[in-house]
Design a protein around this motif. Structure first.
Motif: not given
Lengths: 1225, 320
Positions: A804-810, A813, B68-70, B117
């Motif tokens: 997931y580890e990216r900028e918060p991009v909802p 994914r 953790p995706m964020y 989100g």
């Protein structure tokens, strides 16, 4: 923040803490008049309804009283435990009277609400308090130092706490100790407080300061500390609150001087001893910490003095304040904002009279201090200090992996230094609730790891609770045994031996010389039926059929007959026969119902007639058994399966087991299972599972099982998973089918299972069971979570990058994540499928070795990513090891040992010519392989890089449907025959188109998904030994395709020298050693090992590498050929010195290394004279710098020589020549 | 059954109010009346302090890890009326956002299911609930439900992300049409269920059974069944399990799990939603599981000395 308002000039009493909902009782105050000058008095009860956002209190009852009150309290005495309204309202009246009201009756609207009434006191009763330990005890105080203790159970005669204090004075307040039940305190406006001990029946201490200005308006005991109390002074000259500790009663412990004018009343919160309310003639309501004196809060009052303030006993954030302007206000001390909803119209009546004379006593009121703050703030801040009741002292939260995080704060009753020493710990606990589930899961995993499937199944059979369960396990077990179909039959109740015996005995008994076969059959039928099998056992005929033919032959041979030519049927038949008209004869026989005759005649009449006759026969015969025979004869088993009575599923299955061809077997079992599932009753539906087991159809088994069972409890899920895992193993074991990608349903179940395991803390196990080859986001995520939860990042792992580890991009994914995971997991799966006894695809052993690869690859550039599968496949070189040489810790040895016994026949039978000539299978895999820089380190070592492994591979997949493996077969079966095969590689391959190298074609990825083992195994022998050793990973990526053919060469070369090779399927074995030795200096292998980015290097791998490396010794190049080496090297050096771009340099460097293959061949003197001569010619042309000529010679050599012989170096040479030509060196 | 595998000495200087593991169970966040938030690496039974986050000016009540995706994101709320979102950037934890829109103590923070989100629900003693949605570029969009609970909201808990209809035959590629819901509990003794409709939050249900402050609510994780389950605990010592079988979410029925003798502060569901951990004001933690016949049974009770969370921890304290 103000919550509610009541327009009353009244004393107030909250309902006791036990009471729900919360009520507030109000009683018209004595000595006060409101603006209407009304002298009516009433007792009212309001309900505090916080869900109503308005400021109005809900009035529940009004009782018109003849009394006005100086004090009102609500005691919990006789409180019903069910919480219904009760308790006692105790009122202190103007004329020395104490009145007990029943609030429930007030609310009920009854007229008789007074429980009791006594006029014992002199003067108004201003002081009342209920003992909190014995709620039937009420203390009251009035004028003349009168204090009485009332027992509500016996209200008639009050007690006194002791002799009256002298001089007589008014008792303004009275309070029971909060810690010690027999201690009572009273105070009077004179400023003296007296503490009484009811056991001694006397005052035990008197408290007063020496200022004489202390006019006690109120007193309160410390809620927690028995010896402490506060006294409030209403004297404007000394507007203080004194805190006394009776242990040091000579002077106040602390003096709170927060009010500017006299204090009228105080209230100490029972919920938090650091909160003391006080209101004074300065019109302030303050909340202070009596232990420090700090003001924590000032209520946003704006109006008038408050003469009474009360904490709500039940809701600790709420208090009520009664003010002289005829209003009772309910506040929250938690702050908040007063939005529009809370506005209430201004009480015009009240405001019109203003501050004039609310008391109606004629005394002028002093001007108020804060007249300007009349506008309520929209936002009210809360207490400075959080009240105790919002401070959560304890907590327990679950987290992933069945962990429970708990903390607690030990209650410290005593303030003091020890509190500082409290250690604030958080505990992480493992919660295990499903012991049996875990045990069984362990057993399953153990079985899988040790491959003790038979034992496992046996145990399951023994432990089975139901017949069905036993059956299922028996069926599963059979998969791992020899002659599984036969065993299946036995399980269905058809034991061949028994049957043979039965038939034999039947035949003997019946003395079957005269063809009474039918009876014999019936006999055996019956015998089997009586044997407990549940229906017309259609099985025997299978054997019986054979017997039949034999016996019939016999019979017809023995019997003598007349040839009758009479006119009856016999005669006609005879005539027909005599004329050779078999067909007519058969027709006649059939017509006459002489079936046996007809058939026998038909046999004589030829195949065509026979089949026609069979058809007619079957059309005519309708016996029970006919259709079975039909099926047997016509081999149409589908018919049987489709149309049999489902009660006879057992027989149908048996028939399929006996007769079905391998290619249709599974489908037939499936079909039967589907029918059972769809049409059968519950019982049959479950039986469908057995069919699916026979079919090896994991997915359907899951579906069927799930339908029949409640799949939600851990143990029933365990039941299912056990079977599924074993069946998958079985499928791999017996049918060598690559276990296909896990289907959706199974994946769901497996991840459910993994979740359960994880929830019990068995994260590693969960990971092992989780399907690896699915791209379902859910599972991919779970896998990632499990890996990380283990908290171990594999060796060589860089900073963990979550998928997931990216900028918060909802959004968006799941897609990429899934893709990445899949890339890397695919290979992992492949790895395991190679083995004879691989773990189920879901298994990764060790998990750490496989999964870690995911991460580095993600980090890499896209083009690099193309190769990531190869990298992820890191472990596979192990599989190439000749089993006899190496053994590996985890599963490796188990995987490969079986190869030897099994291999030869398999490989032989599948060395199919069709595969040999086809170029594409070769090229496709080979393209794959160049792209595997990472594995190179391992392939460097001679042991692993050699063709021996392909043989292993070929055995694994040496079944139809694995076309790609044909490469391996071709190699192993025909040492010499390989040459033509390899020559068939397209020329383009040999000359090396760019894309051969750097672009693993899309095809690869596709095939990876589907036919993993196929494209995966074979290429290795072609390229890996050669390409990889010489290149560091980077240069390899740049490597021109030319090196592909050499790769092939290297592998094929050895096959020419099978001499002394003990193992047939490893013809390359002997060569490997020398070749390897010469080719790879250990140093190189090391560097490239290290150079593999992110590829974890297992110990086993390195170990393997080191073994052969030690033996390396190189022969010298024969003198006459030394010139080749020096010439080529010199040329490369020249090119290098004039080449400018790094890519070319890398190519050249690489070429330099690769030519080592040539030198090795020179050392070994294995090159044919034609090639040697050609090479010398090239060298000569190089010396003359005629590179074009050199290239021509090169082309000539390549086109005329054995491809495999030259492929290792000729393309490299071409690169060099081309470059030299280009650079003009 | 319950065994302590790691004792983390937080070195907090005052009461701890919350301790939460991250998504993977490898990091522990704690918060305390000492105004600090701490993060520990607790992998393999270790306890390495990763961050000591200062920024609150009052006791910190709760912490919540974002999915953790964020990224590595932690939210904390405090008596100082602030909500702070902390984020790890290049190995360092820093404040990335501070919300000061409440007028009183913020008692509870809870991240929405990651499918929606990055959305944080915050419940405050000012009675309001705020919903902070990250809109990218460091911007947060605020929605506020005023007067959600008179005198204060004590807890918020999101419903799991469940698409109406079956889980399995969910059409791929389409953006699922989630119905966002969360539950809140407050000082008005009520549990309320809020539902987003037309980008507005509306009170969908009011659940009434408690007779005192609702201290905590916990919406159970979805286990694939259409039933929704909420656990609530209260100052009145009672713990209720609320279930709703109908998809419209309108008929909730309570079942009393147990009546304790003291305040029940906290309820927490296991990941598989079959065990409820109940933390009481008597410093006791009990684990509850629903038996086959639908009754809730205590499967680990300190008093009975079976699982003994506290018994073990006390023992460990003695050792130290």
């Amino acid at each position: 923040m103000k919550l509610k308002e009541i327009d009353r000039t009244a004393m107030q009493a909250w309902s006791p803490a036990q009471q729900h909902p919360i009520y507030l009782a109000t009683g018209t105050s004595a000595q006060q008049l409101d603006a209407t000058f009304s002298t009516n008095a009433s007792l009212e009860i309001f309900e505090l309804d916080l869900s109503d956002p308005s400021l109005d209190m809900k009035s529940c009852a009004t009782f018109s009283s003849s009394h006005r009150y100086h004090k009102l309290i609500w005691g919990p005495h006789t409180m019903a435990s069910d919480g219904s309204l009760s308790g006692v309202l105790i009122a202190g009246g103007e004329n020395g009277n104490i009145i007990l009201y029943d609030p429930s009756k007030i609310i009920a609207g009854e007229s008789e609400v007074i429980i009791a009434q006594k006029d014992k006191h002199t003067g108004p009763v201003r002081a009342l308090d209920v003992n909190i330990f014995q709620t039937n005890l009420v203390a009251s105080g009035a004028n003349e130092s009168e204090i009485y203790i009332w027992d509500l159970n016996n209200f008639a005669t009050p007690m006194t706490p002791g002799a009256k204090t002298q001089p007589p004075e008014d008792i303004s307040c009275i309070a029971w100790n909060r810690q010690v039940q027999h201690i009572l305190a009273s105070a009077s406006p004179s400023g003296r407080a007296t503490v009484w001990d009811l056991r001694k029946n006397e005052p035990i201490i008197k408290v007063s300061d020496h200022s004489n200005r202390m006019h006690c308006s109120d007193l309160a005991w410390h809620p927690d500390v028995a010896t402490q109390m506060v006294l409030a002074s209403e004297d404007d000259r000394l507007p203080v609150i004194q805190m006394w500790d009776l242990r040091f009663a000579s002077s106040p412990l602390r003096v709170l001087e927060n009010h500017t004018r006299g204090i009228l009343t105080i209230a100490w919160s029972m919920a938090d001893s650091e909160l003391l309310l006080s209101c004074g003639k300065d019109a302030k309501i303050l909340c202070s910490n009596p232990n420090t004196g700090e003001v924590l809060y000032e209520l946003p009052t704006n109006t008038q003095w408050c003469f009474d303030v009360q904490w709500c006993p039940r809701n600790p954030a709420i208090l009520s304040a009664a003010s002289f302007d005829g209003r009772i206000s309910i506040y929250s001390i938690m702050g908040g904002s007063t939005d529009g909803l809370r506005q209430k119209q201004v009480d015009k009546l009240s405001s019109s009279f203003g501050n004039l004379d609310p008391f109606g006593t004629g005394q002028p009121l002093p001007p108020l201090h804060l007249p300007q703050q009349t506008t309520p703030q929209s936002t009210v801040l809360p207490l400075k200090k959080p009240p105790k009741w919002v401070r959560r002292p304890v907590g327990a939260s679950f987290s992933f992996g069945g962990k429970l995080v708990t903390f607690e704060n030990i209650k410290s009753h005593q303030q003091g230094p020890e509190q500082q020493q409290l250690q604030h710990h958080v505990y992480v606990s493992q919660v295990v609730t499903e012991r049996e589930f875990l045990n069984r899961s362990d057993q399953l995993q153990e079985a899988v790891q040790s491959e003790g499937f038979i034992n496992y199944c046996q145990k399951k059979i023994e432990a089975a609770q139901t017949d069905f369960e036993k059956n299922v396990w028996s069926f599963l077990k059979v998969n791992f045994e020899e002659d599984s179909r036969g065993k299946y039959l036995e399980l269905l109740g058809y034991r061949k031996d028994d049957l043979g015996q039965k038939i034999t005995s039947a035949l003997n008994k019946e003395n079957l010389v005269d063809g009474k076969l039918e009876e014999a059959l019936k006999e055996s039928d019956q015998s089997v039926q009586s044997n407990g099998e549940d229906s017309q056992s259609t099985e025997e005929p299978f054997l019986g059929e054979k017997t039949k033919e034999e016996t019939e032959d016999l019979t017809s041979g023995k019997e003598t007959f007349n040839i009758s030519v009479s006119g009856d049927v016999d005669g006609l038949i005879t005539q027909a026969l005599l004329t050779g008209s078999f067909e007519s004869a058969v027709d006649l026989c059939l017509h006459d119902n002489r079936m046996a005759d007809a058939i026998i005649l038909a046999i004589a009449g030829g195949q065509e007639l026979l089949s026609r006759t069979q058809k007619k026969y079957f059309a005519k015969m309708q016996s029970k058994i006919t259709r079975l025979i039909t099926a047997v004869v016509t081999k149409n088993w589908k018919e049987i399966v489709q149309s049999c009575d489902l009660q006879n599923w057992r027989e149908a299955l048996a028939a399929v087991l006996t007769y079905a061809r391998p290619d249709e077997f599974a489908a037939l079992c499936d079909l039967l299972g589907t029918r059972l599932e769809n049409e059968g009753d519950n019982l049959l539906q479950t039986q469908a599972c057995l069919c699916y087991i026979c079919a090896g159809n994991v997915e359907k088994l899951v579906a069927c099982w799930t339908k029949a069972q409640d799949g939600n409890s851990p143990l029933s899920l365990q039941d299912l998973i056990e079977k599924v895992i074993i069946l998958r193993k079985a499928v791999q074991f017996t049918r060598s089918m690559d276990a296909d990608a896990v289907g959706a349903l199974l994946a769901e179940k497996m991840s459910q299972y993994a979740n359960l395991l994880a929830a019990q803390g068995s994260i590693a196990t969960a990971l092992a069971f989780l399907p690896a080859d699915t791209n379902q986001p859910k599972i991919v995520l779970l896998r990632d979570r499990l890996c990380r939860a283990q908290g171990e990042l594999p060796v060589g792992q860089e900073t963990p990058k979550s998928p997931y580890e990216r900028e918060p991009v909802p959004k968006g994914r799941a897609g990429p994540v899934a893709g990445q995971m899949q890339m890397t997991q695919g290979p992992v799966q492949q790895y395991y499928q190679q083995g004879d006894n691989p773990p189920p695809p879901g298994f990764i052993m060790p998990p750490g070795a496989a999964h870690p690869n995911v991460l580095p690859h993600q980090a890499a550039s896209p083009s690099y990513n193309m190769y990531s599968p190869a990298g992820a496949r890191q472990p596979y070189p192990q599989t190439y090891q000749p089993p006899q040489q190496y053994s590996f810790g985890t599963g490796g040895s188990a995987l490969y040992q079986p190869q030897q016994p099994i291999a030869p026949p398999t490989s032989a039978s599948y060395a199919n010519p069709p595969y040999m000539p086809s170029a594409s299978p070769h090229s496709a895999p080979s393209q794959l392989y160049p792209g595997q820089p990472q594995p190179s380190p391992t392939s460097l070592n001679p042991g692993s890089s050699f063709p021996a492994p392909p043989s292993g591979a070929s055995f694994q997949h040496g079944r139809p449907g694995a076309p790609a493996t044909s490469v391996a077969y071709a190699l192993s079966t025909g040492p010499t025959g390989t040459l033509p095969a390899t020559n068939e590689l397209p020329a383009s391959q040999r000359t090396g188109p760019q894309n051969g190298w750097n672009d693993p074609p899309a095809l690869n990825r596709m095939t990876k998904k589907k036919k993993i083992p196929d494209n995966f195994m074979p290429p290795a022998p072609i390229t890996s030994p050669i390409m990889n050793p010489l290149l560091d990973p980077q240069s390899q990526m740049q490597q021109p395709p030319t090196s592909l053919p050499p790769a092939a060469q290297a592998t094929f070369q050895p096959s020419h020298l099978p001499s002394g090779q003990p193992i047939l399927q490893n013809p390359f074995q002997p060569i490997q050693q020398p070749l390897g030795q010469s080719v790879m200096p250990p140093a190189i292998s090391k560097t490239s090992t290290e150079g593999a980015p992110g590829a974890p290097i297992g110990n086993t791998i390195q170990h393997v590498q080191s073994l052969p490396a030690e033996k390396i010794t190189k022969k010298p190049i024969p003198d006459e050929h030394l010139i080749l080496k020096t010439t080529f090297e010199a040329l490369i050096q020249r090119c290098l010195s004039s080449a400018t771009d790094p890519q070319t340099k890398r190519k050249l460097d690489d070429a330099n290394k690769r030519l080592e293959f040539l030198y090795d061949k020179l050392r070994e003197q294995t090159l044919s004279p034609a090639i040697i001569n050609g090479l010398h010619s090239i060298a000569k042309s190089i010396e003359t710098r005629n590179y074009t000529e050199g290239l021509n010679i090169h082309t000539h050599i390549v086109s005329t020589s054995n491809f495999s012989e030259t492929s290792a170096f000729m393309p490299v040479l071409k690169v060099v020549l081309t470059q030299a030509n280009k650079l003009g060196v | 059954m319950v065994s302590v595998i790691n004792t983390v000495d937080t070195s907090h200087e005052d009461m701890i109010h919350d301790a939460q593991m991250d998504y993977y169970g490898t990091r522990l966040a704690t918060c305390s009346s000492d105004r600090s938030v701490k993060i520990f690496d607790v992998r393999n039974g270790g306890q390495i302090l990763i961050a000591d986050l200062r920024g609150h000016e009052g006791p910190v009540w709760q912490v919540a890890w974002a999915h953790p995706m964020y990224g590595n994101i932690l939210a904390s709320c405090s008596y100082d009326r602030k909500v702070i979102v902390w984020k790890e950037e290049n190995g360092t934890w820093e404040k990335t956002y501070e919300y000061t829109g409440h007028d009183s103590s913020v008692n509870s923070v809870c991240w929405a299911p990651h499918d929606y989100g990055l959305i944080l629900a915050c419940g405050s003693s000012d009675g309001a609930i705020s919903l902070l949605s990250y809109t990218g570029d460091g911007q947060w969009e605020i929605k506020k439900i005023s007067n959600a609970h008179t005198i204060g909201c004590n807890a918020v808990s999101w419903a799991p992300a469940v698409v109406p209809g079956s889980l399995i035959d969910q059409p791929s590629g389409q953006k699922p049409n989630y119905i966002k819901r969360f539950a809140s509990g407050g000082c008005d003794n009520l549990i309320k269920i809020w539902k987003e409709e037309d980008a507005q939050w509306k009170e969908e249900q009011k659940l009434e059974a408690h007779s005192d402050w609702v201290r905590d609510v916990a919406w159970a994780p979805s286990i694939g069944l259409p039933t929704s389950t909420i656990a609530s605990c209260s100052q009145d010592g009672r713990v209720f399990i609320w279930t709703c079988d109908d998809a419209s979410g309108n008929s909730w029925s309570p079942k009393l799990l147990h009546k304790f003798n003291d305040v029940v502060w906290h309820v927490s569901w296991s990941i598989t939603a079959n065990i409820l951990a109940v933390s009481g004001g008597d410093n006791k933690v009990t684990l509850w599981k629903e038996s086959v016949d639908g009754l809730w049974v205590c499967i680990s009770d300190v008093n009975k000395g079976q699982g003994a969370v506290s018994a073990i921890t006390e023992g460990q304290q003695n050792e130290q």
